[in-house]
Design a protein around this motif. Structure first.
Motif, short mmCIF file in Angstrom:
data_model
loop_
_atom_site.label_atom_id
_atom_site.label_comp_id
_atom_site.label_asym_id
_atom_site.label_seq_id
_atom_site.Cartn_x
_atom_site.Cartn_y
_atom_site.Cartn_z
N SER A 1 10.51 49.69 37.01
CA SER A 1 10.02 48.49 37.28
C SER A 1 10.70 47.48 36.67
CB SER A 1 8.51 48.24 37.42
OG SER A 1 8.19 48.01 36.22
N GLY B 1 3.81 48.93 34.60
CA GLY B 1 4.30 47.69 35.34
C GLY B 1 4.66 47.81 36.66
N VAL B 2 4.03 48.87 37.40
CA VAL B 2 4.19 48.96 38.63
C VAL B 2 3.03 48.61 39.43
CG1 VAL B 2 4.92 50.74 40.75
CG2 VAL B 2 5.98 50.92 38.56
N GLY B 3 3.07 47.75 40.55
CA GLY B 3 4.05 47.27 41.37
C GLY B 3 3.70 46.51 42.39
N THR B 4 4.57 46.60 43.60
CA THR B 4 4.30 45.89 44.76
C THR B 4 3.24 46.94 45.44
OG1 THR B 4 5.79 47.14 46.24
CG2 THR B 4 6.41 44.86 45.16
N ASP C 1 -0.27 49.36 36.55
CA ASP C 1 -0.62 48.00 36.11
C ASP C 1 0.50 47.09 36.60
OD1 ASP C 1 1.22 48.74 33.73
OD2 ASP C 1 0.97 46.47 33.72
N CYS C 2 0.08 45.97 36.72
CA CYS C 2 1.41 44.83 37.01
C CYS C 2 0.78 43.52 37.24
CB CYS C 2 2.14 45.17 38.56
SG CYS C 2 3.26 44.44 39.10
N MET D 1 2.00 41.34 39.03
CA MET D 1 2.33 40.64 40.19
C MET D 1 1.28 40.00 41.11
SD MET D 1 4.40 42.16 43.30
CE MET D 1 6.14 42.05 42.67
#
Ligand SMILES: Cc1cccc2c(=O)nc(N)[nH]c12
Length: 376
Positions: free
Chosen positions: A223, A252-255, A271-272, A274
Motif C-alpha cells: 500500500s 496501511g491497507v486499504g480501500t 489499518d488505514c 483513508m
C-alpha cells in the motif's frame, strides 16, 4: 497473547478468530482506526466505543514521541490513561512515519536520524530506543523498527534494505525481551515482513519473520503505491509462509475492496488513514459504493446519509446537510463524515467475519467487490 481461530472459509484463505490482549479481546478480521497522535481525528471516545464498536485503535511512536513527549506519557501512566481508551492499542514503530513525514533524514545501520516535521529539531530512532519508547507509550501490540521500501525500488536496494530490517528486528527482539512492561500488563512485539514486490525477497523475509516465533506477524512495504494486483500477489506469497495460528496484520491497507480481497488471502488485521483522511475531504464509503458528497448532485438531496446504517448520524442527517458542512469546512462535517466512514469499515469487517463463520464469505465477497468501488 492468545489467538484462537474460530472458522476458516473453504473457498478462500479467509479466517475468523479472537485475539486476547491485556486490554480485552479483538474479533478478527478487524479494522483498526488510526489514532496517530493519541486521538482518532474528529471522533470522540464514546463514539468509538458505543457508535462504531471499535475494538482496537492505533497510536504512533513518531508523533507521540514528538508531542506530547515521553515524559508526559510516562507521568500519565501510558497512552491508555492519557487518552482514556481502555481497549487494546497498537503502536507503529515510527520508521515509516519518519520516511513519509520528514525530508531531512538519514538511514544508517545504527538507525535513522531525522528532523522533526514540527520544529525541525534533530532526533535519532534506533531499534533499541523505539522499543523503549513503545514500552513508555504502553501499547498492547508494538511493531518492530523496519525500513518500508518505496515503490518502485530496485531489487538490489530492496535486498539490502531487507537484510538491514532483519538485523534491526534481532536488535528489537533482544531489547524487548530484556526489558519489562512499565504499567503492570504484558505487551507483545510483532515483526514486519518486507521485500518490496519481489517474490523471492518476500519469501525470504516471511521465513525469517516466522522463525522469530512471535505472537503475531505484520506485512509491511505494501500500500505504498504498487498496483493492487502486486499487493495481492505479495500478500499471497507471505500468508502461504507465515504460521496459520498467529494473526497477520497487513499495514496501511486499504480501500474496502483491498480489505475484502486481503481477508480472502488470509489477513486478519488492517489499518488505514483513508476512512478518516478522505472523510474530511467529503469522500464517503457506503455499502452501495463511494459518494463524493461535495458533488453538486447532493445539493438538495434530503435523503439520509445512509438509510440502511444503524449509525444515528447516518439516519438523522441528510446528504444535503453533510455536503453543506463539508463545503463550509465546518468541524461537524469532519466529525460526521469520519464517524460514518469508520462505522462503514467496521461494519464491513464484521460482515466478513459473520460470512466466514457461516461459510458464505467467498460468494458475498465477490458480490461486494463489484459494488464497493462504484461512484454514486
Ligand atoms: C503504517 C505502515 C503502512 C504501510 C507500510 C508500513 C511498513 O512497511 N512499516 C511500518 N512500520 N508501517 C507501515
Amino acid at each position: 497473547m492468545k489467538f484462537t481461530l474460530q472458522a476458516k472459509d473453504t473457498a478462500s484463505k479467509a479466517r475468523a478468530g479472537v485475539l486476547e490482549t491485556a486490554h480485552g479481546e479483538i474479533q478478527t478480521p478487524i479494522f483498526m482506526p488510526v489514532g496517530t497522535a493519541g486521538t482518532v481525528k474528529a471522533v470522540h471516545q464514546h463514539e468509538l466505543v458505543q457508535d462504531i464498536q471499535a475494538q482496537i485503535i492505533l497510536g504512533n511512536t513518531y508523533h507521540l514521541y514528538l508531542r506530547p513527549g515521553l515524559d508526559v506519557l510516562h507521568k500519565a501512566g501510558g497512552l491508555h490513561k492519557f487518552n482514556h481508551w481502555n481497549g487494546p492499542i497498537l503502536t507503529d514503530s515510527g520508521g515509516y512515519q519518519v520516511y513519509s513525514l520528514t525530508e531531512v533524514r538519514k538511514i544508517r545501520e545504527e538507525g535513522v536520524t531525522f528532523r522533526s516535521h514540527i520544529d525541525g529539531s534533530k532526533h535519532l530512532f534506533t531499534p533499541e530506543n523505539v522499543m523503549d519508547t513503545q514500552r513508555i507509550i504502553g501499547a498492547d501490540i508494538i511493531m518492530a523498527f523496519d525500513e518500508c521500501t518505496p515503490y518502485p525500488c530496485e531489487y538490489s536496494y530492496a535486498r539490502k534494505s531487507l537484510d538491514m530490517t532483519h538485523r534491526w528486528l534481532k536488535r528489537c527482539v533482544d531489547r524487548f525481551d530484556s526489558t519489562e512492561p512499565l504499567y503492570g500488563y504484558e505487551q507483545t512485539l510483532f515483526p514486519i515482513v518486507q521485500g518490496s514486490v519481489y517474490k523471492d525477497l518476500r519469501e525470504k523475509s516471511a521465513e525469517v519473520i516466522a522463525s522469530f516465533n512471535r505472537d503475531g506477524n505484520a506485512i509491511g512495504g505494501l500500500s505504498v503505491g504498487e498496483p493492487a494486483e502486486e499487493m495481492y500477489a505479495m500478500t499471497e506469497v507471505v500468508t502461504n509462509i507465515l504460521p496459520q495460528d498467529r494473526p497477520r496484520y497487513l499495514m496501511g491497507v486499504g480501500t474496502p475492496i483491498n480489505i475484502l480481497e486481503n481477508i480472502a488471502l488470509g489477513i486478519d488485521m488492517f489499518d488505514c488513514v483513508m476512512p478518516t483522511r478522505n472523510a474530511r475531504n467529503g469522500m464517503l464509503f457506503t455499502q452501495h459504493g463511494i459518494i463524493n458528497i461535495k458533488n453538486e448532485k447532493w445539493k438538495a438531496d434530503f435523503s439520509p446519509i445512509e438509510a440502511e446504517s444503524d449509525l444515528l448520524v447516518d439516519q438523522i442527517h441528510t446528504k444535503a446537510y453533510l455536503r453543506h458542512l463539508i463545503r463550509s469546512q465546518e468541524i461537524l462535517g469532519a466529525q460526521i463524515a469520519s464517524l460514518h466512514n469508520l462505522h462503514f469499515y467496521l461494519w464491513l469487517v464484521k460482515q466478513a467475519r459473520e460470512k466466514i463463520v457461516e461459510g458464505t464469505f467467498y460468494i458475498w465477497k465477490e458480490k461486494m467487490v463489484k459494488v464497493l468501488g462504484q461512484r454514486l
